[in-house]
Design a protein around this motif. Structure first.
Motif, PDB file in Angstrom:
ATOM      1  N   PRO A  14      90.267  55.624  87.978  1.00 11.11           N
ATOM      2  CA  PRO A  14      88.924  55.288  88.460  1.00 11.11           C
ATOM      3  C   PRO A  14      88.126  54.571  87.369  1.00 11.11           C
ATOM      4  O   PRO A  14      88.475  54.629  86.185  1.00 11.11           O
ATOM      5  N   ASP A  62      86.633  53.968  92.603  1.00 13.64           N
ATOM      6  CA  ASP A  62      88.088  53.945  92.577  1.00 13.64           C
ATOM      7  C   ASP A  62      88.539  52.886  93.561  1.00 13.64           C
ATOM      8  O   ASP A  62      88.090  52.875  94.705  1.00 13.64           O
ATOM      9  N   VAL A  85      87.714  58.473  95.019  1.00 14.64           N
ATOM     10  CA  VAL A  85      87.315  59.522  94.084  1.00 14.64           C
ATOM     11  C   VAL A  85      87.535  60.877  94.737  1.00 14.64           C
ATOM     12  O   VAL A  85      87.123  61.110  95.866  1.00 14.64           O
ATOM     13  N   ASP A 142      90.987  60.507  90.776  1.00 13.65           N
ATOM     14  CA  ASP A 142      91.139  59.976  92.133  1.00 13.65           C
ATOM     15  C   ASP A 142      92.077  60.854  92.956  1.00 13.65           C
ATOM     16  O   ASP A 142      92.613  61.851  92.471  1.00 13.65           O
TER      17      ASP A 142
END
Length: 160
Positions: free
Chosen positions: A73, A96, A101, A146
């Motif tokens: 991310p 992301d 995320v 993520d």
């Protein structure tokens, strides 16, 4: 392609794609993606690997494929600075590019810190409150993970 992307779907359904071209060791990074013709972008539907298949439960029909997400991310400072005396808050931006995320872990001086998350703008805000932080020098850490486990950490010192 699984029907028209404009065909209505009332409930999520199980979609499995064969993962024959996924390199060994990358199975846990694979996600099913859908092309959204209105937004003109690829959207992750998530995925779980089992016995050579990646399975997800999308709410849409349309064009699907497999992608491997190995990119961490992104974290950027909006107005974080070493000197924050007299300030009421500071902001960070997170994103992301594919799987999305999953976890946001903010800490100040090694202790969890409450931050407000504005998902629409991908912005985190920390509001200074004397009940939880004292004036002086502090260490800020923000970890973002993520949906497939890629992570990024931001570290910064500040004085408040």
């Amino acid at each position: 392609t699984l029907a028209s992307p404009y065909e209505p779907v009332h409930n999520a359904y199980s979609l499995a794609l064969r993962a024959t071209n996924v390199k060994p060791g990358k199975e846990n990074k694979a996600v099913i993606v859908r092309w959204d013709p209105d937004k003109e972008k690829t959207i992750s539907e998530g995925g779980h690997y089992e016995n050579g298949w990646i399975t997800a439960e999308p709410m849409y029909l349309g064009h699907f494929a497999l992608m491997i997400d190995t990119v961490a991310p992104a974290i950027s400072s909006v107005d974080f600075s070493p000197t924050m005396k007299g300030r009421k808050s500071f902001n960070m931006k997170i994103s992301d590019w594919l799987s999305g995320v999953d976890q946001i872990i903010p800490k100040i001086d090694g202790k969890w810190a409450l931050m407000e998350y504005d998902a629409k703008n991908s912005r985190l805000t920390y509001y200074f409150d004397k009940r939880y932080i004292t004036p002086g020098e502090h260490q800020f850490e923000l970890k973002v993970i993520d949906a497939v486990g890629n992570e990024k950490t931001f570290n910064g010192r500040f004085t408040w």
